[in-house]
Design a protein around this motif. Structure first.
Motif, PDB file in Angstrom:
ATOM      1  N   UNK A  94       0.827  -1.200   0.000  1.00 53.23           N
ATOM      2  CA  UNK A  94       0.000   0.000   0.000  1.00 53.23           C
ATOM      3  C   UNK A  94       0.864   1.253   0.000  1.00 53.23           C
ATOM      4  N   UNK A  95       0.361   2.284  -0.621  1.00 51.87           N
ATOM      5  CA  UNK A  95       1.048   3.561  -0.651  1.00 51.87           C
ATOM      6  C   UNK A  95       0.814   4.250   0.696  1.00 51.87           C
ATOM      7  N   UNK A  96       1.861   4.760   1.337  1.00 50.15           N
ATOM      8  CA  UNK A  96       1.677   5.414   2.633  1.00 50.15           C
ATOM      9  C   UNK A  96       0.928   6.730   2.471  1.00 50.15           C
ATOM     10  N   UNK A  97       0.249   7.124   3.534  1.00 52.94           N
ATOM     11  CA  UNK A  97      -0.512   8.368   3.499  1.00 52.94           C
ATOM     12  C   UNK A  97       0.425   9.570   3.501  1.00 52.94           C
ATOM     13  N   UNK A  98       1.481   9.505   4.342  1.00 56.04           N
ATOM     14  CA  UNK A  98       2.486  10.564   4.392  1.00 56.04           C
ATOM     15  C   UNK A  98       3.785  10.027   3.800  1.00 56.04           C
ATOM     16  N   UNK A  99       4.596  10.925   3.355  1.00 50.61           N
ATOM     17  CA  UNK A  99       5.907  10.506   2.841  1.00 50.61           C
ATOM     18  C   UNK A  99       6.794  10.079   4.009  1.00 50.61           C
ATOM     19  N   UNK A 100       7.924   9.468   3.687  1.00 54.61           N
ATOM     20  CA  UNK A 100       8.822   8.950   4.716  1.00 54.61           C
ATOM     21  C   UNK A 100       9.374  10.084   5.578  1.00 54.61           C
ATOM     22  N   UNK A 105       9.347  13.311  10.739  1.00 59.15           N
ATOM     23  CA  UNK A 105       9.133  14.583  11.434  1.00 59.15           C
ATOM     24  C   UNK A 105       8.004  14.473  12.455  1.00 59.15           C
ATOM     25  N   UNK A 106       6.924  13.795  12.077  1.00 59.52           N
ATOM     26  CA  UNK A 106       5.815  13.606  13.018  1.00 59.52           C
ATOM     27  C   UNK A 106       6.262  12.802  14.233  1.00 59.52           C
TER      28      UNK A 106
END
Length: 154
Positions: A94-100, A105-106
């Protein structure tokens, strides 16, 4: 005299016969009316039975249609579920919702906030907040208060 007795017997017999036939024919007419009512009741009962049988047959057909419709709906739901399960990508694909970079950072932000909260809870606050005065106001003491409006004139 025999003729007179014969005529009297004939008159009496015909009178009795007349009244007997009237009485019997009235009961006979009542019997005929009752027989007609019985026939009508039996006919209406037979028609009612036919109507009930037709109603039950129609209800049976409707229930069979409902059953078939429910079975078709269940099959469609099952097929849809199978298609969705096949179409759903696995978590690794699956494609992640946020980038790596955003995820890193989160994670750092959450870690910093967590550390600040731990530091705040370690410090014990012994001072009173700034909006409290240091002296008691005497509001809740058992002292009698003077009434300021005691000089009211009537």
């Amino acid at each position: 005299m025999d003729i007179v007795i014969g005529i009297i017997i004939f008159v009496v017999g015909s009178t009795v016969g007349f009244f007997a036939s009237r009485f019997l024919s009235a009961s006979n007419q009542e019997n005929q009316k009752l027989a007609e009512k019985v026939n009508q009741s039996e006919a209406s009962l037979a028609q009612y039975k036919v109507d009930v049988a037709e109603h039950l047959d129609h209800s049976k057909e409707l229930l069979e249609q409902m059953n078939n419709t429910c079975q078709k709906a269940m099959q469609q739901m099952e097929q849809s579920t199978q298609l969705l399960q096949k179409a759903t990508p696995k978590e690794s694909d699956a494609m992640p919702f946020f980038s790596k970079e955003t995820q890193e950072q989160l994670a750092q932000t959450v870690a910093l906030r967590h550390n600040k909260e731990e530091r705040k809870s370690d410090n014990e606050v012994t001072e009173a907040p700034l909006d409290y005065s240091g002296e008691a106001s005497g509001l809740f003491a058992d002292k009698k208060q003077s009434v300021t409006n005691s000089n009211i004139e009537n």
